[in-house]
Every structure is written in structure tokens, then in C-alpha cells.
Design a protein around this motif. Sequence first.
Motif, PDB file in Angstrom:
ATOM      1  N   TYR A  35      18.305  79.623  81.544  1.00  0.00           N
ATOM      2  CA  TYR A  35      19.434  79.828  82.441  1.00  0.00           C
ATOM      3  C   TYR A  35      20.099  81.126  82.004  1.00  0.00           C
ATOM      4  CZ  TYR A  35      18.930  74.951  83.840  1.00  0.00           C
ATOM      5  OH  TYR A  35      18.431  73.765  84.321  1.00  0.00           O
ATOM      6  N   LYS A  57      21.871  86.150  78.558  1.00  0.00           N
ATOM      7  CA  LYS A  57      21.614  84.783  78.092  1.00  0.00           C
ATOM      8  C   LYS A  57      22.683  84.293  77.127  1.00  0.00           C
ATOM      9  CE  LYS A  57      17.374  83.988  76.801  1.00  0.00           C
ATOM     10  NZ  LYS A  57      16.089  84.209  76.084  1.00  0.00           N
ATOM     11  N   THR A  58      23.318  85.224  76.448  1.00  0.00           N
ATOM     12  CA  THR A  58      24.333  84.851  75.471  1.00  0.00           C
ATOM     13  C   THR A  58      25.524  85.791  75.605  1.00  0.00           C
ATOM     14  OG1 THR A  58      23.866  86.279  73.589  1.00  0.00           O
ATOM     15  CG2 THR A  58      22.370  84.424  73.918  1.00  0.00           C
ATOM     16  N   LEU A  59      26.582  85.471  74.912  1.00  0.00           N
ATOM     17  CA  LEU A  59      27.767  86.334  74.938  1.00  0.00           C
ATOM     18  C   LEU A  59      27.572  87.588  74.086  1.00  0.00           C
ATOM     19  CD1 LEU A  59      30.605  83.647  74.816  1.00  0.00           C
ATOM     20  CD2 LEU A  59      30.024  85.162  76.726  1.00  0.00           C
ATOM     21  N   SER A  72      34.447  85.289  75.614  1.00  0.00           N
ATOM     22  CA  SER A  72      34.466  84.463  76.823  1.00  0.00           C
ATOM     23  C   SER A  72      33.625  85.151  77.887  1.00  0.00           C
ATOM     24  CB  SER A  72      35.895  84.282  77.342  1.00  0.00           C
ATOM     25  OG  SER A  72      36.407  85.526  77.797  1.00  0.00           O
ATOM     26  N   PHE A  73      33.317  84.408  78.951  1.00  0.00           N
ATOM     27  CA  PHE A  73      32.576  85.025  80.050  1.00  0.00           C
ATOM     28  C   PHE A  73      33.446  86.055  80.773  1.00  0.00           C
ATOM     29  CE2 PHE A  73      30.482  80.808  79.610  1.00  0.00           C
ATOM     30  CZ  PHE A  73      29.275  81.286  79.122  1.00  0.00           C
ATOM     31  N   THR A  74      34.729  85.848  80.766  1.00  0.00           N
ATOM     32  CA  THR A  74      35.621  86.833  81.362  1.00  0.00           C
ATOM     33  C   THR A  74      35.533  88.157  80.618  1.00  0.00           C
ATOM     34  OG1 THR A  74      37.144  85.119  82.120  1.00  0.00           O
ATOM     35  CG2 THR A  74      38.029  87.342  81.921  1.00  0.00           C
TER      36      THR A  74
ATOM     37  N   PHE B  22      28.348  80.286  89.059  1.00  0.00           N
ATOM     38  CA  PHE B  22      29.185  81.187  88.257  1.00  0.00           C
ATOM     39  C   PHE B  22      30.252  81.739  89.182  1.00  0.00           C
ATOM     40  CE2 PHE B  22      30.296  85.133  86.030  1.00  0.00           C
ATOM     41  CZ  PHE B  22      30.499  84.634  84.760  1.00  0.00           C
ATOM     42  N   ASP B  40      39.585  84.829  86.081  1.00  0.00           N
ATOM     43  CA  ASP B  40      38.684  84.377  85.025  1.00  0.00           C
ATOM     44  C   ASP B  40      37.284  84.219  85.592  1.00  0.00           C
ATOM     45  OD1 ASP B  40      40.161  83.969  82.525  1.00  0.00           O
ATOM     46  OD2 ASP B  40      41.347  82.554  83.699  1.00  0.00           O
ATOM     47  N   TYR B  41      36.312  84.448  84.744  1.00  0.00           N
ATOM     48  CA  TYR B  41      34.913  84.242  85.108  1.00  0.00           C
ATOM     49  C   TYR B  41      34.378  83.076  84.299  1.00  0.00           C
ATOM     50  CZ  TYR B  41      35.501  88.751  87.285  1.00  0.00           C
ATOM     51  OH  TYR B  41      35.969  89.765  88.082  1.00  0.00           O
ATOM     52  N   PHE B  43      31.521  79.340  84.324  1.00  0.00           N
ATOM     53  CA  PHE B  43      30.533  78.472  84.944  1.00  0.00           C
ATOM     54  C   PHE B  43      31.239  77.231  85.479  1.00  0.00           C
ATOM     55  CE2 PHE B  43      27.829  80.990  82.200  1.00  0.00           C
ATOM     56  CZ  PHE B  43      26.704  81.175  82.977  1.00  0.00           C
ATOM     57  N   MET B  62      33.224  75.901  82.318  1.00  0.00           N
ATOM     58  CA  MET B  62      32.905  76.453  81.010  1.00  0.00           C
ATOM     59  C   MET B  62      33.291  77.932  80.999  1.00  0.00           C
ATOM     60  SD  MET B  62      30.353  74.283  82.258  1.00  0.00           S
ATOM     61  CE  MET B  62      28.635  74.702  82.044  1.00  0.00           C
ATOM     62  N   LEU B  63      34.280  78.255  80.201  1.00  0.00           N
ATOM     63  CA  LEU B  63      34.784  79.626  80.153  1.00  0.00           C
ATOM     64  C   LEU B  63      34.139  80.459  79.059  1.00  0.00           C
ATOM     65  CD1 LEU B  63      37.188  77.834  81.468  1.00  0.00           C
ATOM     66  CD2 LEU B  63      38.550  79.874  81.051  1.00  0.00           C
ATOM     67  N   SER B  64      33.451  79.783  78.148  1.00  0.00           N
ATOM     68  CA  SER B  64      32.841  80.492  77.035  1.00  0.00           C
ATOM     69  C   SER B  64      31.753  79.604  76.449  1.00  0.00           C
ATOM     70  CB  SER B  64      33.893  80.823  75.973  1.00  0.00           C
ATOM     71  OG  SER B  64      33.301  81.429  74.853  1.00  0.00           O
ATOM     72  N   LEU B  65      30.974  80.152  75.548  1.00  0.00           N
ATOM     73  CA  LEU B  65      29.953  79.333  74.891  1.00  0.00           C
ATOM     74  C   LEU B  65      30.561  78.379  73.880  1.00  0.00           C
ATOM     75  CD1 LEU B  65      26.993  81.850  74.412  1.00  0.00           C
ATOM     76  CD2 LEU B  65      27.208  79.995  76.082  1.00  0.00           C
ATOM     77  N   VAL B  85      24.412  78.344  71.446  1.00  0.00           N
ATOM     78  CA  VAL B  85      23.780  79.615  71.093  1.00  0.00           C
ATOM     79  C   VAL B  85      23.492  80.464  72.325  1.00  0.00           C
ATOM     80  CG1 VAL B  85      22.769  78.728  68.969  1.00  0.00           C
ATOM     81  CG2 VAL B  85      21.467  78.564  71.104  1.00  0.00           C
ATOM     82  N   ASP B  86      23.358  79.825  73.478  1.00  0.00           N
ATOM     83  CA  ASP B  86      23.103  80.583  74.703  1.00  0.00           C
ATOM     84  C   ASP B  86      23.490  79.731  75.916  1.00  0.00           C
ATOM     85  OD1 ASP B  86      21.048  78.735  74.848  1.00  0.00           O
ATOM     86  OD2 ASP B  86      19.498  80.162  74.286  1.00  0.00           O
ATOM     87  N   ILE B  87      23.386  80.335  77.081  1.00  0.00           N
ATOM     88  CA  ILE B  87      23.766  79.639  78.312  1.00  0.00           C
ATOM     89  C   ILE B  87      22.877  78.426  78.538  1.00  0.00           C
ATOM     90  CG2 ILE B  87      23.865  79.891  80.840  1.00  0.00           C
ATOM     91  CD1 ILE B  87      24.603  82.876  80.320  1.00  0.00           C
ATOM     92  N   LYS B  88      21.606  78.578  78.214  1.00  0.00           N
ATOM     93  CA  LYS B  88      20.666  77.464  78.408  1.00  0.00           C
ATOM     94  C   LYS B  88      21.101  76.222  77.631  1.00  0.00           C
ATOM     95  CE  LYS B  88      15.955  76.082  77.277  1.00  0.00           C
ATOM     96  NZ  LYS B  88      14.688  76.527  76.654  1.00  0.00           N
ATOM     97  N   MET B  90      23.977  75.435  76.569  1.00  0.00           N
ATOM     98  CA  MET B  90      25.223  74.918  77.145  1.00  0.00           C
ATOM     99  C   MET B  90      24.933  74.055  78.374  1.00  0.00           C
ATOM    100  SD  MET B  90      28.460  77.123  78.618  1.00  0.00           S
ATOM    101  CE  MET B  90      27.505  77.787  79.981  1.00  0.00           C
ATOM    102  N   VAL B  91      24.106  74.560  79.256  1.00  0.00           N
ATOM    103  CA  VAL B  91      23.786  73.810  80.474  1.00  0.00           C
ATOM    104  C   VAL B  91      23.085  72.506  80.134  1.00  0.00           C
ATOM    105  CG1 VAL B  91      22.425  73.846  82.601  1.00  0.00           C
ATOM    106  CG2 VAL B  91      23.672  75.895  81.881  1.00  0.00           C
TER     107      VAL B  91
END
Lengths: 131, 119
Positions: A35, A57-59, A72-74, B22, B40-41, B43, B62-65, B85-88, B90-91
Motif C-alpha cells: 500500500y 511507502k513510509t514517512l 505526519s502525513f500532513t 487518502f 490535514d492530510y 488516511f 490515521m494522521l501518521s504512522l 514501519v510503513d503504510i502497508k 498500518m493498513v
Amino acid sequence: MALIRIYHEEDNTIYTVTVDIYNSVLDDGDGEMDYYLKITTSIKKTDGTSFPEFRVKTLSDLPPGYGGTADSFTALIDDYVAYFMEDAGLGQSSSSSSSSSSSSSEQYSESSSSSSSEQYSESSSSSSSSA
Amino acid sequence: MAVNISIYSNTSPSTKSIALSFEGEILAGSNTSVLTTDIDYFFKITTGARDTDNVQLPVKLMLSLDSLALNDNKQSATNTANTYVDIKSMVVDYVYDYINGHTADQYGSGVKLQLPMQF
């Protein structure tokens, strides 16, 4: 999908940065379904070429020249938007950035019928900057 | 566009779906400690699935990992407070939580009870 619209006064153009989630197997060696975010923009570099697509894939997957990890994603998206704007010289107020009229199909002009739907189409009469 | 995740049950012919998107929005709610007009950005996970008591399962942001599934304090599948560790990862953990639910205060996270997904 997140759509960021950036109005550039000199060009009278709205550029976009698009961020969306995807899932697929990436060519990253593990063969697993991933993802990730795909970040694209209609902003052109100063030489007229397009920015590549960025897959996040990561921050820690920050734009070129940005080190560390976003908290953060922001913060991550803000960094990408800043990178695009800085690398394209959109923040420069001199005429140099606005002179690159041949580089982009996103610019507003009456003749650019082939350009995308992101044009600032209805604003020609309200553009006070040209006065 | 969103990513749709289908969930099949080994014990039931029904299929449930979770939508992952997103978003960039101004947030007003419990995820914003200080009310601001900044965008804010984040998921967002939504589902029409219900729990085993027939209660609609909640939307998750989800605002951050480090937005861990259990009240931002613990991952759901394991008793760890490590940032994803990554978006994957987290999901996967959030989907696990939707399917399996969690007990009240699971792993000392302070989270409320959430029952498993109903098939």
C-alpha cells in the motif's frame, strides 16, 4: 484522494498536486502486495519537463533534498508541495518564472484548448495583476 | 479514488468491504487537540460492516504512522507501541482490528470494547 490546488499569479494558472492511495506489488524485491501513496503534479520544472511520479511507502520517503522523517502525513505532503513549488521556481516573483510559457499545457490562455481541466478558466476578467 | 479491501469469511458466504482513502480536509473533532483551520492530510477507513451486535463499525483516521489502531497507544495485532514501519503495516493492522475487534483496554491502551466484524 487529496487534491492540492496552487494558483500561480504570474502565469494565471492553477497547478495541482494529487495524492492518492494505491495497492499493488512494487518492484522492491519482496514480491508482496504494498500500500503506498502516489504523488503527481501538473507543475513543470524550470526546463519544461515533468516531475516524476513519487511513490511513498513510509514517512521517510521524502522528496529529493529533504532528509529525515516526517512526523505526519500532513508534514509529508507539505514537503512535497514545497519541493514542487521550489524546484519549479513558482515562488520567485521575477518575470523569469512566468516566461516559461512554452513549457506547460496547464497555463491559462484562450488558445490552449488541449490543456487540462485545471485551468483557471473563468478568471481572465478578474485578474487584477495584469493591470 | 479509494482502495477497496474485500474480506471473505471462512464460515459465512457473505463478504464485507473496507474502503481506504487518502484525504485532505480540515479536521474538527477528537483527532485535533487544537481546533485550527489548517488542512490535514490523512488516511481514512470506512466500512458498511457491522459488529456481532449489529452496531456500525466506526470510521478510522490515521494522521501518521504512529496513529496506532488501539487508541494511538498500541498496535492491534500485537502488544507493541512501536510506530508502524510503513503504510502497508498500518493498513494490515487496522484491517485486523476491524475483523477481530478488541477488548476494553486491550494491552493497557485505554481503548473501548469493539466487537468482531459480523459476517
